[in-house]
Motif scaffolding. Sequence first.
Motif, PDB file in Angstrom:
ATOM      1  N   GLU A  41       0.818  -1.205   0.000  1.00  0.00           N
ATOM      2  CA  GLU A  41       0.000   0.000   0.000  1.00  0.00           C
ATOM      3  C   GLU A  41       0.857   1.262   0.000  1.00  0.00           C
ATOM      4  O   GLU A  41       0.576   2.207  -0.709  1.00  0.00           O
ATOM      5  N   ASN A  42       1.908   1.274   0.826  1.00  0.00           N
ATOM      6  CA  ASN A  42       2.753   2.470   0.962  1.00  0.00           C
ATOM      7  C   ASN A  42       4.050   2.235   0.184  1.00  0.00           C
ATOM      8  O   ASN A  42       5.042   1.752   0.736  1.00  0.00           O
ATOM      9  N   THR A  43       4.039   2.593  -1.075  1.00  0.00           N
ATOM     10  CA  THR A  43       5.195   2.320  -1.926  1.00  0.00           C
ATOM     11  C   THR A  43       6.415   3.159  -1.539  1.00  0.00           C
ATOM     12  O   THR A  43       7.548   2.746  -1.776  1.00  0.00           O
ATOM     13  N   SER A  44       6.206   4.290  -0.923  1.00  0.00           N
ATOM     14  CA  SER A  44       7.330   5.138  -0.542  1.00  0.00           C
ATOM     15  C   SER A  44       8.133   4.532   0.605  1.00  0.00           C
ATOM     16  O   SER A  44       9.280   4.924   0.828  1.00  0.00           O
ATOM     17  N   ARG A  45       7.564   3.584   1.331  1.00  0.00           N
ATOM     18  CA  ARG A  45       8.274   2.962   2.452  1.00  0.00           C
ATOM     19  C   ARG A  45       9.508   2.199   1.970  1.00  0.00           C
ATOM     20  O   ARG A  45      10.506   2.119   2.686  1.00  0.00           O
ATOM     21  N   MET A  46       9.466   1.657   0.760  1.00  0.00           N
ATOM     22  CA  MET A  46      10.629   0.946   0.230  1.00  0.00           C
ATOM     23  C   MET A  46      11.807   1.910   0.109  1.00  0.00           C
ATOM     24  O   MET A  46      12.933   1.586   0.487  1.00  0.00           O
ATOM     25  N   ARG A  47      11.547   3.077  -0.410  1.00  0.00           N
ATOM     26  CA  ARG A  47      12.595   4.085  -0.577  1.00  0.00           C
ATOM     27  C   ARG A  47      13.116   4.559   0.785  1.00  0.00           C
ATOM     28  O   ARG A  47      14.316   4.713   0.986  1.00  0.00           O
ATOM     29  N   GLU A  48      12.199   4.788   1.731  1.00  0.00           N
ATOM     30  CA  GLU A  48      12.596   5.228   3.066  1.00  0.00           C
ATOM     31  C   GLU A  48      13.476   4.188   3.743  1.00  0.00           C
ATOM     32  O   GLU A  48      14.478   4.540   4.370  1.00  0.00           O
ATOM     33  N   ALA A  49      13.109   2.918   3.631  1.00  0.00           N
ATOM     34  CA  ALA A  49      13.890   1.852   4.264  1.00  0.00           C
ATOM     35  C   ALA A  49      15.286   1.784   3.654  1.00  0.00           C
ATOM     36  O   ALA A  49      16.279   1.651   4.376  1.00  0.00           O
ATOM     37  N   ARG A  50      15.362   1.890   2.349  1.00  0.00           N
ATOM     38  CA  ARG A  50      16.662   1.844   1.669  1.00  0.00           C
ATOM     39  C   ARG A  50      17.545   3.008   2.128  1.00  0.00           C
ATOM     40  O   ARG A  50      18.731   2.830   2.414  1.00  0.00           O
ATOM     41  N   ARG A  51      16.958   4.170   2.233  1.00  0.00           N
ATOM     42  CA  ARG A  51      17.729   5.349   2.648  1.00  0.00           C
ATOM     43  C   ARG A  51      18.095   5.296   4.129  1.00  0.00           C
ATOM     44  O   ARG A  51      19.164   5.762   4.522  1.00  0.00           O
ATOM     45  N   ASP A  52      17.219   4.728   4.959  1.00  0.00           N
ATOM     46  CA  ASP A  52      17.543   4.561   6.370  1.00  0.00           C
ATOM     47  C   ASP A  52      18.740   3.627   6.545  1.00  0.00           C
ATOM     48  O   ASP A  52      19.620   3.886   7.373  1.00  0.00           O
ATOM     49  N   ILE A  53      18.782   2.554   5.768  1.00  0.00           N
ATOM     50  CA  ILE A  53      19.921   1.631   5.818  1.00  0.00           C
ATOM     51  C   ILE A  53      21.200   2.375   5.455  1.00  0.00           C
ATOM     52  O   ILE A  53      22.215   2.264   6.152  1.00  0.00           O
ATOM     53  N   ALA A  54      21.153   3.134   4.388  1.00  0.00           N
ATOM     54  CA  ALA A  54      22.334   3.892   3.958  1.00  0.00           C
ATOM     55  C   ALA A  54      22.745   4.913   5.013  1.00  0.00           C
ATOM     56  O   ALA A  54      23.936   5.095   5.284  1.00  0.00           O
ATOM     57  N   ARG A  55      21.761   5.557   5.622  1.00  0.00           N
ATOM     58  CA  ARG A  55      22.045   6.565   6.643  1.00  0.00           C
ATOM     59  C   ARG A  55      22.750   5.931   7.842  1.00  0.00           C
ATOM     60  O   ARG A  55      23.752   6.459   8.356  1.00  0.00           O
ATOM     61  N   ILE A  56      22.265   4.776   8.287  1.00  0.00           N
ATOM     62  CA  ILE A  56      22.873   4.092   9.433  1.00  0.00           C
ATOM     63  C   ILE A  56      24.289   3.638   9.090  1.00  0.00           C
ATOM     64  O   ILE A  56      25.219   3.810   9.884  1.00  0.00           O
ATOM     65  N   LYS A  57      24.463   3.064   7.901  1.00  0.00           N
ATOM     66  CA  LYS A  57      25.790   2.602   7.501  1.00  0.00           C
ATOM     67  C   LYS A  57      26.781   3.755   7.399  1.00  0.00           C
ATOM     68  O   LYS A  57      27.950   3.611   7.750  1.00  0.00           O
ATOM     69  N   THR A  58      26.324   4.901   6.935  1.00  0.00           N
ATOM     70  CA  THR A  58      27.195   6.068   6.825  1.00  0.00           C
ATOM     71  C   THR A  58      27.636   6.549   8.200  1.00  0.00           C
ATOM     72  O   THR A  58      28.820   6.808   8.428  1.00  0.00           O
ATOM     73  N   VAL A  59      26.708   6.654   9.135  1.00  0.00           N
ATOM     74  CA  VAL A  59      27.039   7.101  10.488  1.00  0.00           C
ATOM     75  C   VAL A  59      27.969   6.086  11.154  1.00  0.00           C
ATOM     76  O   VAL A  59      28.922   6.472  11.842  1.00  0.00           O
ATOM     77  N   ALA A  60      27.737   4.791  10.938  1.00  0.00           N
ATOM     78  CA  ALA A  60      28.598   3.765  11.528  1.00  0.00           C
ATOM     79  C   ALA A  60      30.018   3.870  10.971  1.00  0.00           C
ATOM     80  O   ALA A  60      30.989   3.754  11.732  1.00  0.00           O
ATOM     81  N   ALA A  61      30.150   4.111   9.684  1.00  0.00           N
ATOM     82  CA  ALA A  61      31.466   4.257   9.069  1.00  0.00           C
ATOM     83  C   ALA A  61      32.169   5.492   9.608  1.00  0.00           C
ATOM     84  O   ALA A  61      33.387   5.472   9.861  1.00  0.00           O
ATOM     85  N   GLN A  62      31.441   6.570   9.785  1.00  0.00           N
ATOM     86  CA  GLN A  62      32.024   7.784  10.350  1.00  0.00           C
ATOM     87  C   GLN A  62      32.516   7.552  11.784  1.00  0.00           C
ATOM     88  O   GLN A  62      33.578   8.025  12.168  1.00  0.00           O
ATOM     89  N   ALA A  63      31.733   6.799  12.554  1.00  0.00           N
ATOM     90  CA  ALA A  63      32.120   6.514  13.936  1.00  0.00           C
ATOM     91  C   ALA A  63      33.376   5.644  13.974  1.00  0.00           C
ATOM     92  O   ALA A  63      34.256   5.866  14.813  1.00  0.00           O
ATOM     93  N   ARG A  64      33.458   4.664  13.078  1.00  0.00           N
ATOM     94  CA  ARG A  64      34.660   3.821  13.014  1.00  0.00           C
ATOM     95  C   ARG A  64      35.876   4.637  12.616  1.00  0.00           C
ATOM     96  O   ARG A  64      36.958   4.465  13.174  1.00  0.00           O
ATOM     97  N   ALA A  65      35.724   5.529  11.664  1.00  0.00           N
ATOM     98  CA  ALA A  65      36.838   6.362  11.203  1.00  0.00           C
ATOM     99  C   ALA A  65      37.293   7.322  12.300  1.00  0.00           C
ATOM    100  O   ALA A  65      38.478   7.629  12.412  1.00  0.00           O
ATOM    101  N   LYS A  66      36.355   7.763  13.094  1.00  0.00           N
ATOM    102  CA  LYS A  66      36.669   8.703  14.178  1.00  0.00           C
ATOM    103  C   LYS A  66      37.491   8.026  15.282  1.00  0.00           C
ATOM    104  O   LYS A  66      38.335   8.655  15.899  1.00  0.00           O
ATOM    105  N   LYS A  67      37.230   6.723  15.501  1.00  0.00           N
ATOM    106  CA  LYS A  67      37.931   5.986  16.540  1.00  0.00           C
ATOM    107  C   LYS A  67      39.400   5.750  16.181  1.00  0.00           C
ATOM    108  O   LYS A  67      40.235   5.599  17.044  1.00  0.00           O
TER     109      LYS A  67
END
Length: 68
Positions: A41-67
């Motif tokens: 029903e909510n087709t935009s949720r697929m896009r949101e989920a994909r972008r949320d995954i990318a957002r989390i992975k980006t923040v995790a990579a930044q945190a690893r680089a900072k350490k």
Amino acid sequence: MAEMKTADIRAMSPDQMDDAVLNLKKERFNLRFQRATGQLENTSRMREARRDIARIKTVAAQARAKKK
């Protein structure tokens, strides 16, 4: 589930980020099946989920680089 905010993600521990990515991947899998069977029903949720995954992975990579 609404879009995740970067500030909320930065407050997560690395384990929580991993769990969130895993849950979002499971959600994307289920959304793909719903789309294939015509039940999505909510087709935009697929896009949101994909972008949320990318957002989390980006923040995790930044945190690893900072350490380092």
